[in-house]
Motif scaffolding. Structure first.
Motif, PDB file in Angstrom:
ATOM      1  N   ASP A   7      17.152  23.757  25.200  1.00  0.00           N
ATOM      2  CA  ASP A   7      16.549  24.864  25.482  1.00  0.00           C
ATOM      3  C   ASP A   7      16.904  26.322  24.690  1.00  0.00           C
ATOM      4  O   ASP A   7      15.793  27.255  23.976  1.00  0.00           O
ATOM      5  N   GLU A   8      17.636  26.427  24.552  1.00  0.00           N
ATOM      6  CA  GLU A   8      18.484  27.466  24.029  1.00  0.00           C
ATOM      7  C   GLU A   8      18.440  27.118  22.682  1.00  0.00           C
ATOM      8  O   GLU A   8      17.521  28.397  21.754  1.00  0.00           O
ATOM      9  N   LEU A   9      18.486  26.033  21.919  1.00  0.00           N
ATOM     10  CA  LEU A   9      18.210  25.771  20.303  1.00  0.00           C
ATOM     11  C   LEU A   9      16.484  25.542  19.835  1.00  0.00           C
ATOM     12  O   LEU A   9      16.383  27.011  19.119  1.00  0.00           O
ATOM     13  N   ALA A  10      15.887  25.124  20.793  1.00  0.00           N
ATOM     14  CA  ALA A  10      14.181  25.750  20.759  1.00  0.00           C
ATOM     15  C   ALA A  10      14.164  26.958  20.790  1.00  0.00           C
ATOM     16  O   ALA A  10      13.487  27.306  19.794  1.00  0.00           O
ATOM     17  N   ASP A  11      14.100  27.554  21.266  1.00  0.00           N
ATOM     18  CA  ASP A  11      13.934  29.811  21.705  1.00  0.00           C
ATOM     19  C   ASP A  11      14.689  30.248  20.576  1.00  0.00           C
ATOM     20  O   ASP A  11      14.056  31.041  19.994  1.00  0.00           O
ATOM     21  N   ALA A  12      16.275  29.953  20.357  1.00  0.00           N
ATOM     22  CA  ALA A  12      16.392  30.801  19.139  1.00  0.00           C
ATOM     23  C   ALA A  12      16.373  30.258  17.363  1.00  0.00           C
ATOM     24  O   ALA A  12      15.771  31.366  17.231  1.00  0.00           O
ATOM     25  N   LEU A  13      16.150  29.331  17.864  1.00  0.00           N
ATOM     26  CA  LEU A  13      15.695  28.711  16.627  1.00  0.00           C
ATOM     27  C   LEU A  13      13.999  28.693  15.816  1.00  0.00           C
ATOM     28  O   LEU A  13      13.456  28.581  15.093  1.00  0.00           O
ATOM     29  N   ARG A  14      13.021  29.062  17.147  1.00  0.00           N
ATOM     30  CA  ARG A  14      11.976  28.642  17.671  1.00  0.00           C
ATOM     31  C   ARG A  14      11.725  27.374  16.637  1.00  0.00           C
ATOM     32  O   ARG A  14      10.621  27.266  15.975  1.00  0.00           O
ATOM     33  N   ILE A  15      11.656  26.487  17.378  1.00  0.00           N
ATOM     34  CA  ILE A  15      11.724  25.240  17.152  1.00  0.00           C
ATOM     35  C   ILE A  15      10.685  24.035  18.308  1.00  0.00           C
ATOM     36  O   ILE A  15      11.371  24.868  19.301  1.00  0.00           O
ATOM     37  N   GLN A  16      10.549  23.547  17.786  1.00  0.00           N
ATOM     38  CA  GLN A  16       9.600  22.319  18.699  1.00  0.00           C
ATOM     39  C   GLN A  16      11.043  21.835  19.484  1.00  0.00           C
ATOM     40  O   GLN A  16      11.890  21.233  19.085  1.00  0.00           O
ATOM     41  N   LYS A  17      10.578  21.751  20.581  1.00  0.00           N
ATOM     42  CA  LYS A  17      11.968  21.043  21.784  1.00  0.00           C
ATOM     43  C   LYS A  17      11.357  19.528  21.900  1.00  0.00           C
ATOM     44  O   LYS A  17      10.301  19.149  22.042  1.00  0.00           O
ATOM     45  N   TYR A  18      11.850  18.838  21.484  1.00  0.00           N
ATOM     46  CA  TYR A  18      11.724  17.131  21.237  1.00  0.00           C
ATOM     47  C   TYR A  18      12.462  16.885  22.711  1.00  0.00           C
ATOM     48  O   TYR A  18      13.276  17.433  22.926  1.00  0.00           O
ATOM     49  N   PRO A  19      11.867  15.109  23.215  1.00  0.00           N
ATOM     50  CA  PRO A  19      12.602  14.442  24.164  1.00  0.00           C
ATOM     51  C   PRO A  19      14.259  14.196  24.101  1.00  0.00           C
ATOM     52  O   PRO A  19      14.489  13.978  22.485  1.00  0.00           O
ATOM     53  N   LEU A  20      14.564  14.604  24.321  1.00  0.00           N
ATOM     54  CA  LEU A  20      16.331  14.352  25.213  1.00  0.00           C
ATOM     55  C   LEU A  20      16.287  12.346  24.591  1.00  0.00           C
ATOM     56  O   LEU A  20      15.410  12.055  25.452  1.00  0.00           O
ATOM     57  N   GLN A  21      17.115  11.982  23.757  1.00  0.00           N
ATOM     58  CA  GLN A  21      17.764  10.437  23.973  1.00  0.00           C
ATOM     59  C   GLN A  21      19.266  10.246  24.469  1.00  0.00           C
ATOM     60  O   GLN A  21      19.820  10.942  24.592  1.00  0.00           O
ATOM     61  N   ASP A  22      19.169   9.428  25.530  1.00  0.00           N
ATOM     62  CA  ASP A  22      20.197   9.064  26.245  1.00  0.00           C
ATOM     63  C   ASP A  22      20.716   8.382  25.391  1.00  0.00           C
ATOM     64  O   ASP A  22      20.242   7.015  24.916  1.00  0.00           O
ATOM     65  N   ARG A  23      22.419   8.447  25.105  1.00  0.00           N
ATOM     66  CA  ARG A  23      22.574   7.528  23.594  1.00  0.00           C
ATOM     67  C   ARG A  23      24.104   6.819  24.556  1.00  0.00           C
ATOM     68  O   ARG A  23      25.479   7.382  23.894  1.00  0.00           O
ATOM     69  N   PRO A  24      23.585   5.969  25.299  1.00  0.00           N
ATOM     70  CA  PRO A  24      25.139   5.880  25.717  1.00  0.00           C
ATOM     71  C   PRO A  24      25.992   4.944  25.237  1.00  0.00           C
ATOM     72  O   PRO A  24      27.094   5.352  25.616  1.00  0.00           O
ATOM     73  N   GLY A  25      25.235   4.172  24.224  1.00  0.00           N
ATOM     74  CA  GLY A  25      26.773   3.381  23.709  1.00  0.00           C
ATOM     75  C   GLY A  25      27.457   4.200  21.938  1.00  0.00           C
ATOM     76  O   GLY A  25      28.046   4.264  21.509  1.00  0.00           O
ATOM     77  N   LEU A  26      27.166   6.210  22.067  1.00  0.00           N
ATOM     78  CA  LEU A  26      27.237   6.588  20.858  1.00  0.00           C
ATOM     79  C   LEU A  26      29.032   6.876  21.744  1.00  0.00           C
ATOM     80  O   LEU A  26      28.577   7.764  22.633  1.00  0.00           O
ATOM     81  N   VAL A  27      29.469   6.520  20.355  1.00  0.00           N
ATOM     82  CA  VAL A  27      31.224   6.662  21.110  1.00  0.00           C
ATOM     83  C   VAL A  27      31.748   8.392  21.353  1.00  0.00           C
ATOM     84  O   VAL A  27      32.338   8.724  22.304  1.00  0.00           O
ATOM     85  N   VAL A  28      30.809   9.204  20.074  1.00  0.00           N
ATOM     86  CA  VAL A  28      31.924  10.786  20.521  1.00  0.00           C
ATOM     87  C   VAL A  28      31.017  11.201  21.874  1.00  0.00           C
ATOM     88  O   VAL A  28      31.933  12.558  22.497  1.00  0.00           O
ATOM     89  N   LEU A  29      30.182  10.724  22.255  1.00  0.00           N
ATOM     90  CA  LEU A  29      29.955  11.056  23.799  1.00  0.00           C
ATOM     91  C   LEU A  29      30.643  10.323  25.207  1.00  0.00           C
ATOM     92  O   LEU A  29      30.011  10.687  25.709  1.00  0.00           O
ATOM     93  N   ASN A  30      30.528   8.902  24.679  1.00  0.00           N
ATOM     94  CA  ASN A  30      30.620   8.171  25.987  1.00  0.00           C
ATOM     95  C   ASN A  30      32.559   7.897  26.244  1.00  0.00           C
ATOM     96  O   ASN A  30      33.256   7.360  27.174  1.00  0.00           O
ATOM     97  N   SER A  31      33.160   8.770  25.290  1.00  0.00           N
ATOM     98  CA  SER A  31      34.869   8.832  24.942  1.00  0.00           C
ATOM     99  C   SER A  31      35.695   9.735  25.230  1.00  0.00           C
ATOM    100  O   SER A  31      37.008   9.801  25.327  1.00  0.00           O
ATOM    101  N   THR A  32      34.908  10.740  26.085  1.00  0.00           N
ATOM    102  CA  THR A  32      35.450  11.604  26.695  1.00  0.00           C
ATOM    103  C   THR A  32      35.351  12.020  28.131  1.00  0.00           C
ATOM    104  O   THR A  32      35.200  11.062  29.133  1.00  0.00           O
ATOM    105  N   TRP A  33      36.599  13.269  28.318  1.00  0.00           N
ATOM    106  CA  TRP A  33      36.652  13.490  29.961  1.00  0.00           C
ATOM    107  C   TRP A  33      36.002  14.277  30.302  1.00  0.00           C
ATOM    108  O   TRP A  33      36.011  15.026  31.299  1.00  0.00           O
ATOM    109  N   VAL A  34      35.456  14.798  29.540  1.00  0.00           N
ATOM    110  CA  VAL A  34      34.802  16.634  29.916  1.00  0.00           C
ATOM    111  C   VAL A  34      32.946  16.264  29.583  1.00  0.00           C
ATOM    112  O   VAL A  34      32.795  15.206  28.437  1.00  0.00           O
TER     113      VAL A  34
END
Length: 86
Positions: A7-34
Motif C-alpha cells: 500500500d505504501e509503495l503504491a501510494d508513494a511511487l504512484r504505481i499499480q498495486k500488484y497482488p501479493l505473492q506467498d513465497r514460503p520456500g524463499l529462504v530470505v523470508l522463511n529463515s528469519t525469526w522477525v
C-alpha cells in the motif's frame, strides 16, 4: 506487513498495486525469526523501471514508503499486544 508495504509503495511511487505473492520456500523470508517481507520496487529488465530506479528521488520515495510501512506495522503490533503507541 506485506500489505502495508504494498500500500505504501503504491501510494508513494504512484504505481499499480500488484497482488501479493506467498513465497514460503524463499529462504530470505522463511529463515528469519522477525517479521519479514520482500519489496521489489523495480524490475531492471523493464526499461521504464530501469529509468525510475536510476533517479535518486524515486529511490528516496521507495525508502520512505518502506520506512513508513515498517513503522505502521510495529505500531499496530504494539497496540494489538496491549501496549502503547511507540
Amino acid at each position: 506487513m506485506a500489505t502495508l508495504l504494498a500500500d505504501e509503495l503504491a501510494d508513494a511511487l504512484r504505481i499499480q498495486k500488484y497482488p501479493l505473492q506467498d513465497r514460503p520456500g524463499l529462504v530470505v523470508l522463511n529463515s528469519t525469526w522477525v517479521p519479514s517481507a520482500l519489496a521489489e520496487v523495480a524490475m531492471m529488465p523493464h526499461p521504464q523501471d530501469a529509468k525510475m530506479i536510476a533517479q535518486r528521488v524515486y529511490r528516496l520515495s521507495a525508502a520512505q514508503a518502506i520506512y513508513q510501512a515498517t513503522e505502521k506495522y510495529f505500531t499496530l503490533t504494539a497496540i494489538a499486544a496491549g501496549g502503547k503507541k511507540p
